[in-house]
Design an enzyme around this catalytic site. Structure first.
Site, PDB file in Angstrom:
ATOM      1  N   THR A   1      37.398 -10.691 -13.660  1.00 20.82           N
ATOM      2  CA  THR A   1      37.709  -9.392 -13.008  1.00 20.82           C
ATOM      3  C   THR A   1      37.645  -8.401 -14.025  1.00 20.82           C
ATOM      4  OG1 THR A   1      39.045 -10.449 -11.571  1.00 20.82           O
ATOM      5  CG2 THR A   1      39.748  -8.229 -11.962  1.00 20.82           C
TER       6      THR A   1
ATOM      7  N   ARG B   1      47.421 -19.329 -13.000  1.00 13.65           N
ATOM      8  CA  ARG B   1      48.287 -18.054 -13.193  1.00 13.65           C
ATOM      9  C   ARG B   1      49.004 -17.868 -14.415  1.00 13.65           C
ATOM     10  NH1 ARG B   1      44.754 -15.999 -11.093  1.00 13.65           N
ATOM     11  NH2 ARG B   1      43.823 -18.353 -11.165  1.00 13.65           N
TER      12      ARG B   1
ATOM     13  N   ASP C   1      34.849  -8.874  -6.228  1.00 14.75           N
ATOM     14  CA  ASP C   1      35.600  -9.982  -6.862  1.00 14.75           C
ATOM     15  C   ASP C   1      35.941 -10.982  -6.129  1.00 14.75           C
ATOM     16  OD1 ASP C   1      36.799 -11.199  -9.007  1.00 14.75           O
ATOM     17  OD2 ASP C   1      38.239  -9.617  -9.265  1.00 14.75           O
TER      18      ASP C   1
HETATM   19  P1  ATP Z   1      40.698 -15.369 -12.028  1.00 14.89           P
HETATM   20  O1  ATP Z   1      39.576 -16.401 -11.892  1.00 14.89           O
HETATM   21  O2  ATP Z   1      42.077 -16.037 -12.288  1.00 14.89           O
HETATM   22  O3  ATP Z   1      40.758 -14.271 -11.249  1.00 14.89           O
HETATM   23  P2  ATP Z   1      39.371 -13.695 -14.173  1.00 14.89           P
HETATM   24  O4  ATP Z   1      38.329 -14.574 -14.453  1.00 14.89           O
HETATM   25  O5  ATP Z   1      39.142 -12.509 -13.157  1.00 14.89           O
HETATM   26  O6  ATP Z   1      40.696 -14.723 -13.729  1.00 14.89           O
HETATM   27  P3  ATP Z   1      40.726 -11.785 -15.891  1.00 14.89           P
HETATM   28  O7  ATP Z   1      41.889 -11.723 -14.881  1.00 14.89           O
HETATM   29  O8  ATP Z   1      39.525 -11.002 -15.829  1.00 14.89           O
HETATM   30  O9  ATP Z   1      40.010 -13.305 -15.540  1.00 14.89           O
HETATM   31  O10 ATP Z   1      41.009 -12.233 -17.257  1.00 14.89           O
HETATM   32  C1  ATP Z   1      42.309 -13.032 -17.660  1.00 14.89           C
HETATM   33  C2  ATP Z   1      42.816 -12.361 -18.813  1.00 14.89           C
HETATM   34  O11 ATP Z   1      42.133 -12.371 -19.832  1.00 14.89           O
HETATM   35  C3  ATP Z   1      43.439 -10.921 -18.720  1.00 14.89           C
HETATM   36  O12 ATP Z   1      44.516 -10.803 -19.130  1.00 14.89           O
HETATM   37  C4  ATP Z   1      42.042 -10.371 -19.399  1.00 14.89           C
HETATM   38  O13 ATP Z   1      42.601  -8.931 -19.920  1.00 14.89           O
HETATM   39  C5  ATP Z   1      42.072 -11.028 -20.739  1.00 14.89           C
HETATM   40  N1  ATP Z   1      40.720 -11.191 -21.288  1.00 14.89           N
HETATM   41  C6  ATP Z   1      39.469 -11.342 -20.629  1.00 14.89           C
HETATM   42  N2  ATP Z   1      38.481 -11.204 -21.506  1.00 14.89           N
HETATM   43  C7  ATP Z   1      38.866 -10.917 -22.694  1.00 14.89           C
HETATM   44  C8  ATP Z   1      38.384 -10.517 -23.941  1.00 14.89           C
HETATM   45  N3  ATP Z   1      37.285 -10.803 -24.149  1.00 14.89           N
HETATM   46  N4  ATP Z   1      39.109 -10.336 -25.113  1.00 14.89           N
HETATM   47  C9  ATP Z   1      40.561 -10.324 -24.570  1.00 14.89           C
HETATM   48  N5  ATP Z   1      41.390 -10.431 -23.570  1.00 14.89           N
HETATM   49  C10 ATP Z   1      40.408 -10.893 -22.429  1.00 14.89           C
HETATM   50 MG    MG Z   2      40.051 -12.444 -11.424  1.00 12.75          MG
END
Ligand code: ATP
Ligand code: MG
Length: 716
Positions: A36, A604, A220
């Site tokens: 995301t 989560r 997404d």
């Molecule tokens: P889900 O599969 O549960 O939807 P996701 O893959 O969409 O997860 P995100 O919600 O985008 O994951 O990111 C998870 C957390 O990690 C968020 O708090 C995000 O800000 C943080 N995060 C992601 N990438 C980085 C990065 N490169 N550096 C620091 N924090 C990060």
């Molecule tokens: Mg996500």
């Protein structure tokens, strides 16, 4: 403008995705790996670095809460509000499109959205019109049947007639149901999407217009798109081919609603030059949390396969609480939340997750007892409460007289002497003459079939609605709502009952005025405030409750937790039959989906995760003894630290106030006798020393809190 800030906070693989050239791109990656984040950064990148107009971007996701977060994250990054950008849930985007093009879509201008309850009512009516027996044709199953076909894009005409009489009949019911919806200007949830898809597919000029407009489509939670949603999105992207999708096969949890994991494979076929990016580093959870999530999901056979790792701490051990019953489970959760808050953390950092919405009630009860603010997402939400639906039905009938479900709901609410027999006559007339109940009533009033008394009460109802419609014409939305509550007699009806429940209903109704006042009318859609508000109520239910400004504990089903993250998570009710759900136990495919749901729940959590199950549970009015969920046995035992109801173990030093049972004369789950209340079972114990209080479930009088020192309980 310096745009490097957009890439600065990303790792190499993430950067590659965000800064990718035009074309199609698929990010396939595990939970918390930044999908995301990549998507929202991509939007910022397009706007800031590539000078793409916000108006040419369409970004969609699945739940209201996720859509809100997405919007928030984008705005934060860009530093200004994104009014013109289409960011929202698939349903809200479809709705917006249908409102704008109702004519082309073959809808009535003031069309209303049918929620699940209304839909059932309409299905019942369809059955009646066809002279079919509800017992033999359960409305819920018909609802599934209709959704199932709509999600695959099938109208009754697309279904082969076949020779099986049962199938033929179902098809006929679907057909009649559709006719009723059409006649009364009603649109159910899956219709929103199907209609919006057909609109773009069949209307060449409109399709060209939107294809030109949406130069970039971003999706997404792509793993949960169904057939219609996928085709619809594909149409938008067909011209420019700029489609950016992110997803995780391990988090596909909506196959029961038609979601197709295969869309991931199909995507690469439909867009042959797709750039695929994989992310494996998790930034969300501690090492301990990730290990158990990985351990559980590893038991699924059908996976594309990936492992998540983190550079972060191992963190606290994941704790398993073995509760005596559901009340004990809830009190334990409350106790942990209280210490969390005492340590200076926000309540909104805490999520209580459960498999079935009905489980929320007990948590709500204990949270309410201590006045801890909370918000429930999903389940019986503000806009679904009976009195609110009554009020909305008045508003809906004012907006559209053809809205039969609303007519049925309020014609005799509050009671005005219109009995079932009269209604039957109105329904018969409507059926025979193929008109709405409203039109039927008007015709009957002028006819000779009804008695003078009935004519006068029915006439009063018709007059009331007409008068209201006339009076509210020039008013603000909030005034309209208030006026309707007053003149309909609803407020007075509940206010005359002094009981607590009725008072609660009055408060809810008053809250509706506030909701209307706060409702920010999106002028862009060029809609009248009333129909817009009514759609909002149907689409966004859940977002309106609780106070926006209040720091609330978050309660939600596992399904609605998708995409979100919380520092402290309680994953509750891990019992066979509850989670995995009873219905999934027989089928391999469905069991795997339950396991993915478990994986979604665990991932989560950011800092702390508590898992719990109850040895005895009272749910849906029944008490049952269940064995612990099989998912627990899939976690290597050294990864979990176990806490038993009421007993402090050295594995769980932070279970602060929960005393060892030896310190009390009573123990959790133990049977006790009280002089006046009789026999009961101890549900919870709190406090210490002379302040110790116990909650006992007495056979004769139900739950009672007692101060242990004075209660004189006899152990049995
Ligand atoms: P889900 O599969 O549960 O939807 P996701 O893959 O969409 O997860 P995100 O919600 O985008 O994951 O990111 C998870 C957390 O990690 C968020 O708090 C995000 O800000 C943080 N995060 C992601 N990438 C980085 C990065 N490169 N550096 C620091 N924090 C990060
Ligand atoms: Mg996500």
């Amino acid at each position: 403008m310096d745009v490097s800030y957009i890439l600065d906070s990303l790792n190499q693989a993430q950067r590659e995705a965000v800064g990718a050239a035009q074309g199609s791109l698929l990010v396939l990656a595990g939970a918390g790996s930044g999908k995301t984040r990549v998507l929202t950064h991509r939007v910022a990148w397009l706007v800031q670095a590539c000078q793409v107009s916000p108006l040419s971007i369409l970004a969609v996701t699945f739940t209201n809460k996720a859509a809100q977060e997405m919007k928030g994250r984008i705005e934060q990054m860009l530093g200004y509000p994104m009014r013109g950008m289409w960011v929202g849930t698939l349903h809200s985007v479809a709705h917006r499109m249908l409102r704008a093009h109702w004519q082309e879509a073959g809808l009535q201008q003031g069309f209303q959205i049918l929620d699940s309850d209304d839909q059932i009512r309409l299905i019942k009516r369809t059955l009646k019109e066809l002279n079919l027996d509800e017992g033999y044709w359960p409305p819920r199953q018909i609802q599934w049947y209709i959704h199932g076909h709509k999600e695959e894009g099938r109208r009754p005409g697309h279904i082969a007639e076949g020779i099986d009489p049962q199938q033929r009949e179902l098809r006929r019911i679907y057909q009649s149901y559709e006719q009723l919806c059409q006649r009364f200007g009603l649109v159910d949830f899956s219709e929103l999407l199907l209609r919006a898809y057909e609109l773009i597919k069949n209307n060449e000029p409109l399709r060209a217009r939107y294809q030109e407009r949406f130069q970039h489509v971003l999706v997404d939670e792509f793993q949960d798109t169904n057939a219609v949603q996928y085709e619809w999105l594909r149409l938008f992207a067909a011209k420019h081919g700029n489609i950016f999708v992110v997803g995780d096969d391990d988090q596909s949890i909506y196959s029961w609603r038609g979601a197709r994991i295969e869309n991931i494979l199909q995507f690469e076929r439909d867009f042959p030059n797709t750039n695929v990016v994989r992310l494996e580093q998790n930034y969300r959870s501690t090492g301990n949390i990730l290990s158990i999530a990985n351990a559980v999901i590893d038991h699924n056979q059908s996976r594309m396969g990936k492992k998540l790792w983190t550079r972060g701490d191992q963190g606290d051990p994941v704790r398993l609480y073995v509760a005596y019953n559901e009340m004990d489970e809830a009190r334990f959760v409350l106790d942990r939340i209280q210490s969390w808050v005492e340590q200076g953390h926000a309540r909104s950092e805490v999520a209580i997750l459960y498999r079935s919405n009905a489980q929320s009630r007990v948590f709500e009860e204990v949270l309410m007892q201590v006045n801890m603010p909370y918000r429930v997402y999903g389940g019986l939400r503000f806009f679904e409460r009976a009195e609110i639906k009554d009020a909305l039905a008045y508003l809906r009938l004012i907006a559209s007289r053809q809205d039969d479900p609303s007519f049925e709901r309020i014609v005799n609410m509050p009671t005005r002497g219109i009995g079932n027999r009269t209604l039957e006559q109105v329904r018969d007339y409507a059926r025979i003459n193929q008109v709405s109940l409203w039109d039927a009533s008007r015709a009957l009033i002028h006819g000779s079939e009804l008695s003078a008394r009935v004519i006068s009460s029915l006439g009063r109802f018709i007059d009331l609605i007409e008068r209201l419609a006339h009076q509210v014409e020039e008013q603000t939305l909030a005034d309209q709502v208030e006026q309707v509550l007053q003149l309909s007699g609803l407020l007075a009806h509940f206010a005359k009952d002094k009981g607590e429940k009725a008072q609660g209903r009055v408060e809810n109704l008053e809250e509706l005025i506030t909701a209307a006042r706060n409702y920010e009318h999106d002028t862009e859609e060029g809609l009248d405030p009333l129909p817009a508000f009514l759609s909002h109520a149907a689409l966004e239910s859940g977002e309106g409750q609780g106070e926006e400004w209040q720091d609330c504990v978050q309660l939600m089903s596992l399904h609605s937790a998708k995409g979100l993250e919380f520092p402290l998570v309680f994953l509750t009710g891990l019992e066979e039959g509850l989670f995995p759900h009873q219905r999934s136990l027989q089928e391999q495919g469905r069991l795997e989906e339950e396991r993915r749901l478990c994986y979604v729940g665990m991932t989560r959590a950011m800092q702390a995760l508590y898992i719990s199950y109850a040895e005895v549970r009272r749910l849906y009015g029944r008490e049952s003894y269940a064995s612990p969920s099989r998912f627990l046995s899939e976690i290597p035992s050294e990864m979990l630290s176990i806490v038993r109801g009421g007993i402090r173990t050295e594995l769980a030093p932070s279970i602060g106030d929960v005393e060892s049972s030896d310190n009390h004369q009573v123990k959790l789950g133990g049977r006790v006798r009280h002089n006046s209340f009789g026999d009961g079972v101890v549900l919870s114990v709190e406090g210490r020393g002379e302040h110790t209080r116990v909650q006992v479930n007495f056979e004769s009088v139900g739950n009672k809190w007692l101060v242990l020192a004075y209660a004189n309980l006899e152990k049995l």
